[in-house]
Design an enzyme around this catalytic site. Structure first.
Site, PDB file in Angstrom:
ATOM      1  N   SER A 227      55.937  -4.562 -66.853  1.00 52.56           N
ATOM      2  CA  SER A 227      54.714  -5.252 -66.462  1.00 52.56           C
ATOM      3  C   SER A 227      54.992  -6.335 -65.423  1.00 52.56           C
ATOM      4  CB  SER A 227      54.033  -5.824 -67.713  1.00 52.56           C
ATOM      5  OG  SER A 227      52.749  -6.316 -67.436  1.00 52.56           O
TER       6      SER A 227
ATOM      7  N   ASP B 158      49.496  -6.945 -61.361  1.00 49.29           N
ATOM      8  CA  ASP B 158      50.884  -7.158 -61.752  1.00 49.29           C
ATOM      9  C   ASP B 158      51.634  -5.838 -61.602  1.00 49.29           C
ATOM     10  OD1 ASP B 158      49.597  -5.884 -63.841  1.00 49.29           O
ATOM     11  OD2 ASP B 158      50.748  -6.890 -65.405  1.00 49.29           O
TER      12      ASP B 158
END
Length: 453
Positions: free
Chosen positions: A104, A247
């Protein structure tokens, strides 16, 4: 033994904490737990695997595929795609499980493995514990024609793009719902570097793309939703109406308005809640948010006649509350926004599309955000304390109660023990920055005094 799964899968330093051997073992264990729970509809168990572009994802996704195939699971490899795309494709292909290799928003050396159950849903604690329990167990290995097959299915990216664009078209009733919006997208050199800009363009936006050249090493490096300065500068330089930043795995989205001011997850959720309420599609006029959402969001939602249901911090808890009660909108201040009619997890690309459609039809993002004030928020981490007593110490409870009484409806106090460290987080919101700091520092002092180890 410490629990292997964290709040979002298994994560750690790639090739040190998270090795190829562990990836194979996790895949085999997940196959035994998740594939055996599926109803195969006449086919062998099937899995969808995707990853973000970080270099370690190449060997880790290969290890996961090898483990699954060795357990008799057919594997559809979609290569580099956002986490929510893998979740969607797990459901649309009727796969028995999905796997994402991604850390992530973490720095490039880290990586992670997270699983989705049939339907593209995140796993609950009991299923994760069942997978951990299977690690290292003896098992009967299939041979010959019974081993799994690996199929490359990068073409499924187009199916995901069509899905998210179709969602915003359905919501707005317009073929080009972002028409007239000049928008900068910062892809964080991550998993949405291709599909994010393509989806926004397909929805009619005039898109300027930055930080969409992943080389395996540059993911999240000073860019994306955790580093918004490049996006602010690009929006001002290009005279854009707004900007959005993803992200690394694009399960979150933050934005900036045309002045370069940040629009966080709270404001994004608030604007979407008001729009969905107006359209008559906000179930029970309710938004699900975590305890960390700003008090300003609560005030704005109350004024709009929208209730907020609070959960613990973490998108998995937001998802649980939404699934249990049928709510259709929820998320976190960090930019995880869940639109459950169209997604089973936070989806940064879908969020960007929906937010852009509000600008296309309702005026500038800056003006729309004016209805959702953000109160000053101060967070103080107090280390070296007994976090287990944060809610039982009477003197600390009295200090918190006194602060809450003094702040009244114009402020908020929250004490949260860390889940892994001898640390307590003191969060205070108040009408002024000075008040927020004063109360936070005072309560941090009481925590240190009363809970010191």
């Amino acid at each position: 033994m410490a629990r292997l799964f964290g709040t979002d899968g298994v994560r750690g330093l790639a090739n040190r904490d998270l090795t190829a051997e562990l990836a194979v073992d996790l895949a085999v264990a997940a196959a035994h737990v998740l594939a055996e729970r599926g109803e195969f509809s006449g086919h062998r168990p099937r899995a969808v695997i995707g990853r973000d572009p970080r270099v370690s994802g190449e060997f880790l996704s290969a290890a996961v595929a090898a483990g699954l195939a060795s357990a008799g699971v057919d594997v559809l490899s979609v290569d580099v795609l956002p986490t929510p795309a893998v979740a969607y494709l797990t459901a649309s292909t009727e796969a028995d499980l999905g796997v994402v290799v991604s850390a992530s928003h973490n720095a490039m050396p880290d990586n992670g493995i997270k699983f989705f159950a049939r339907g593209g849903h995140k796993l609950d604690d009991a299923v994760e514990e069942a997978i951990e329990a299977q690690l290292g167990e003896d098992w009967e290995r299939p041979t010959g024609a019974s081993v799994g097959r690996l199929v490359r299915a990068e073409n499924l990216a187009c199916e995901y793009i069509d899905h998210v664009v179709g969602a915003v078209r359905e919501f707005t009733g317009k073929e080009s719902p972002l028409s007239g919006v000049r928008l900068v997208v910062d892809a964080a050199h991550g998993a949405a570097s291709v599909v994010g800009p393509e989806a926004l363009q397909k929805a009619g936006a005039d898109v300027i793309v930055i930080n969409a050249d992943p080389d395996g090493l540059n993911i999240n490096e000073g860019v994306g939703s955790t580093h918004l300065d490049p996006l602010k500068l690009a929006v001002l330089e290009h005279g854009a109406d707004m900007g959005v930043a993803f992200d690394g795995d694009a399960d979150r989205c933050l934005a900036v308005d045309h002045t370069g001011a940040v629009v966080d997850g709270d404001r994004i959720m608030g604007l979407l809640a008001i729009a969905m309420q107006s359209a008559g599609v906000l179930y029970r006029d309710t938004l699900v948010a975590t305890v960390m959402s700003n008090l300003g969001l609560h005030h704005a939602m109350r004024a709009a006649g929208i209730e907020i249901v609070e959960t613990a911090v973490g998108d998995r808890y937001v998802l649980e509350a939404m699934r249990e009660n049928g709510y259709v909108l929820g998320g976190e201040q960090s930019g995880h926004v869940i639109l459950s009619k169209y997604a089973t997890t936070g989806d940064g690309v879908l969020t960007a599309l929906m937010l852009g459609s509000l600008v296309a039809s309702g005026g500038s993002l800056h003006d729309q955000c004016a209805s959702i004030a953000t109160l000053p928020q101060v967070l103080v981490n107090v280390g070296g304390v007994d976090r287990s007593r944060v809610h039982t110490d009477s003197a600390l409870a009295d200090a918190v109660a006194a602060a809450r009484t003094e702040l009244g409806d114009s402020g908020r106090v929250l004490l949260r023990p860390s889940g892994t460290e001898p640390l307590v987080r003191v969060m205070v919101e108040a009408s002024t920055e000075d008040d927020a700091h004063r109360y936070a520092d005072s309560l941090a002092g009481v925590v240190k005094e009363r809970l010191a180890l």
